[in-house]
Motif scaffolding. Structure first.
Motif, short mmCIF file in Angstrom:
data_model
loop_
_atom_site.label_atom_id
_atom_site.label_comp_id
_atom_site.label_asym_id
_atom_site.label_seq_id
_atom_site.Cartn_x
_atom_site.Cartn_y
_atom_site.Cartn_z
N VAL A 28 12.79 -1.70 13.64
CA VAL A 28 12.64 -0.61 12.54
C VAL A 28 11.95 -1.15 11.25
N ASP A 29 12.79 -2.38 10.79
CA ASP A 29 12.44 -2.86 9.66
C ASP A 29 11.07 -3.21 9.46
N GLY A 30 10.42 -3.82 10.56
CA GLY A 30 9.12 -4.35 10.40
C GLY A 30 7.95 -3.35 10.41
N LEU A 31 8.45 -2.03 11.12
CA LEU A 31 7.39 -0.93 11.10
C LEU A 31 7.58 -0.22 9.56
N LEU A 32 8.59 -0.29 9.01
CA LEU A 32 8.68 0.09 7.71
C LEU A 32 8.00 -0.70 6.71
N GLU A 33 8.11 -1.92 7.02
CA GLU A 33 7.20 -3.03 6.09
C GLU A 33 5.78 -2.49 6.29
N GLU A 34 5.30 -2.24 7.37
CA GLU A 34 3.80 -1.73 7.81
C GLU A 34 3.74 -0.45 7.26
N GLY A 35 4.44 0.12 6.63
CA GLY A 35 4.04 1.63 6.17
C GLY A 35 4.08 2.70 7.22
N GLN A 36 4.86 2.43 8.67
CA GLN A 36 4.84 3.45 9.45
C GLN A 36 6.04 4.28 9.13
N PHE A 37 5.93 5.49 9.86
CA PHE A 37 7.03 6.59 10.05
C PHE A 37 7.74 6.38 11.31
N VAL A 38 9.09 6.22 11.08
CA VAL A 38 9.65 5.58 12.27
C VAL A 38 10.82 6.65 12.63
#
Length: 276
Positions: free
Chosen positions: A16-26
């Motif tokens: 989750v944290d990594g995807l947020l850093e990539e600017g993704q919607f989670v």
């Protein structure tokens, strides 16, 4: 929108944290949304892989999937029917290719999920990690209470991997399409025995710790009180098989993420309070 299952687990939280850093919607599913403690930008939804038909899949095209539930083919069918195109599965390095019989219940469960995804028509990536560094927390209470870790198979080998490294590879597979169809065996940077792991914990804590071998049967008797016997037998059987057999250390984490994998001692240093 990327759906993360097992979002409150030791790997899922880092995904989750990594995807947020990539600017993704989670969107994260959990059985207990009120206790999830995930970042406020995450859409947290109640869900359970035991009932895949109820998964919140509207708008989802990519899924990080843990091998939970007893209907892997139904889960894959539900995902495909909902329009999901890409799945990254957290599997295990115990899965063997080109065989009709897997070495134990854990490998069999994950192999069933792999097979279901291969047949689904979706793009897939399989993450096959070695032992998680976090498994060492099973000794935390003993270390808090004394200077001896009592467990079976002190000379069992693995290459323990930091859960953050598993998550980092998962994130790359979720956002980049060049890992489609890959079976990625993930290890930490160093092979060691369980006795060695206790030595690393000792060094970080700054006090001597000893490993005392005890019979596997005694441990099994306690474990079957809270885990299915077939899973307990698979865990203990895997340990027995690795005694005296160092695993092959892979460079997959470095190759995929572009950085060195974290060491077991670094993991211990991050979790030092849990051993004190």
């Amino acid at each position: 929108m990327i759906l993360v299952t097992g979002a409150t687990g030791s790997v899922g939280r880092h995904v989750v944290d990594g995807l947020l850093e990539e600017g993704q919607f989670v969107r994260a599913i959990t059985r207990n949304p009120d206790g999830a403690k995930l970042p406020p930008s995450v859409e947290v939804v109640a869900g359970d892989l035991e009932t895949p038909e109820a998964l919140p899949l509207d708008g989802v095209r990519t899924v990080y999937l843990v091998a939970m539930g007893d209907r892997p083919h139904r889960t894959a069918q539900v995902l495909a029917d909902a329009g999901v195109t890409t799945v990254v599965l957290l599997s295990t390095s115990e899965v063997l290719d080109d065989t009709d019989e897997q070495p134990g219940a854990i490998a069999a469960r994950h192999a069933a999920f792999e097979d279901a995804l291969e047949r689904s028509g979706m793009f897939w990536t399989f993450l096959r990690p070695n032992e998680f560094a976090g498994n060492a927390l099973q000794w935390a209470s003993q270390i808090q209470e004394g200077d001896v870790v009592r467990a079976p198979y002190g000379d069992a080998w693995s290459a323990p991997i930091h859960e953050r490294d598993v998550a980092a590879v998962a994130v790359r597979a979720l956002v980049d399409d060049h890992l489609h169809g890959a079976r990625l065996v993930l290890t930490g940077p160093e092979a060691m025995t369980h006795r060695d792991q206790v030595g690393h914990i000792s060094a970080v804590l700054g006090r001597p710790l000893a490993f005392e071998e005890i019979p596997a049967a005694a441990v099994r008797e306690k474990m079957v009180a809270y885990a299915p016997p077939e899973i307990v037998d698979a865990l203990l059987g895997r340990l027995a098989e690795t005694v005296g057999k160092p695993p092959t250390v892979t460079t997959t984490v470095q190759n995929v993420t572009g950085r060195r994998p974290l060491t077991f001692r670094e993991w211990v240093a991050e979790h030092e309070p849990e051993f004190r």
